[in-house]
Design an enzyme around this catalytic site. Structure first.
Site: not given
Ligand code: NDP
Length: 297
Positions: A97, A172, A241
């Site tokens: 997002s 979104k 965010k």
């Molecule tokens: P999480 O916090 O669960 O996961 C984040 C992911 O990004 C992990 O794989 C993490 O890796 C990785 N990450 C974080 N920082 C970095 C970095 N600096 N460099 C590389 N990788 C990084 O988030 P979500 O999966 O919940 O959300 C992801 C996106 O989807 C967001 O934009 C969110 O707003 C959107 N979203 C989420 C929903 C939900 O229900 N959860 C629904 C709809 C949209 P690591 O494992 O190493 O921490």
């Protein structure tokens, strides 16, 4: 069948990626914390890439699903970055997002290398990802969105072309502002009723067959607040965010948006109080604390 790389196996990314091999795609995964990718590949037919560059080198379509556009842009650079690996003619589909300004910037940089870009944030939560029924909001040229569509169909049900690059992010952000406003308004209303001595279960049943109902009142509150379960599926920090993106967007185009601005402030404060790991619905705990009442008890 094309090879797909999926980068970012978080709360929503992992259940999305899980559908790809089942739909016949070759899957390569990369995650910042490698163990998470290894764990994923034990359960799902996928190869683990050591770096984003390695993932991109072998792929026709690269999907990213990271917290914000900032992390996506940071993944482009360096010897191990996506730009070092992308094939000409590949496409980056960003399911983060994200924010439209950074997405446009990423699209321009990729365009210079002959790589297409589609912003494709999703809605439907963890459950929608598990069931493969997400809504996907796409921004980009039609040809790129149509190229991405068969891949997005593995986890999405409604895949909609919203406009040029950034349009998916913008839709979104507004959706997320509505979600946040519904959560806060429903929390305020039910806290008031609880303090006034009205049974909130009865009140919610009435509201849910009346004109004030929403997905928040019909699903989130019964399943998460009244039950006191508060499962952690979507971090409050990420909704905060999203609200900033929505508020910035309104400011940029010159639309007064006092509700969005206020929601952004309230969720920002809730994030500061509850921390980075709290779920978005836990914002209701702040309302309960200040009201001195618990909804549903
Ligand atoms: P999480 O916090 O669960 O996961 C984040 C992911 O990004 C992990 O794989 C993490 O890796 C990785 N990450 C974080 N920082 C970095 C970095 N600096 N460099 C590389 N990788 C990084 O988030 P979500 O999966 O919940 O959300 C992801 C996106 O989807 C967001 O934009 C969110 O707003 C959107 N979203 C989420 C929903 C939900 O229900 N959860 C629904 C709809 C949209 P690591 O494992 O190493 O921490």
């Amino acid at each position: 069948m094309p090879t797909i790389a999926f980068l970012g196996l978080g709360a929503i990314g992992a259940p999305m990626a899980r559908h790809l091999p089942a739909h016949g795609f070759d899957l390569i995964v990369w995650n910042r914390t490698r163990e998470r990718a290894e764990q994923f590949a034990k359960a799902v037919r996928a190869r683990v890439a050591a770096t984003p560059a390695e993932a991109a080198r072998e792929s026709d379509v690269v999907i990213t699903c990271l917290p914000t556009s900032r992390e996506v842009e940071a993944l482009l650079d360096g010897d191990d970055g996506l730009l070092a690996g992308f094939r000409r003619g590949a496409i980056l589909v960003d399911c983060t997002s994200g924010d439209p300004v950074t997405s446009r910037h990423i699209a321009t940089r990729l365009g210079e290398r002959g790589v297409a870009f589609v912003d494709a944030p999703v809605s439907g939560g963890k459950r929608g990802a598990e069931e493969g029924t997400l809504t996907v909001m796409c921004g980009g040229d039609i040809a790129s969105v149509e190229r991405a569509r068969p891949v997005l169909s593995a986890f999405g049900k409604n895949i909609v072309h919203c406009g040029d690059v950034g349009a998916g992010d913008m839709v979104k952000a507004v959706n997320q502002a509505l979600l946040a406003i519904h959560i806060w308004a429903t929390g305020e209303g039910l806290a008031t009723l609880a303090k006034a001595g009205v049974d909130t279960r009865v009140a919610l049943e009435v509201i849910n067959t009346s004109s004030g109902r929403s997905n928040t009142s019909m699903n989130l509150f019964p399943e998460r607040v009244l039950s006191r379960a508060f499962p952690r599926t979507f971090r409050l920090a990420l909704l905060d965010k999203d609200l900033r993106i929505a508020a910035d967007m309104a400011r940029e185009v010159g639309v007064p948006a006092p509700l969005t601005q206020l929601a952004s402030e309230l969720f920002g404060e809730a994030r500061a109080e509850l921390g980075e790991e709290a779920d978005h619905v836990e914002a209701v705990r702040v309302i309960e604390r200040t009201a001195g009442v618990e909804i549903g008890t």
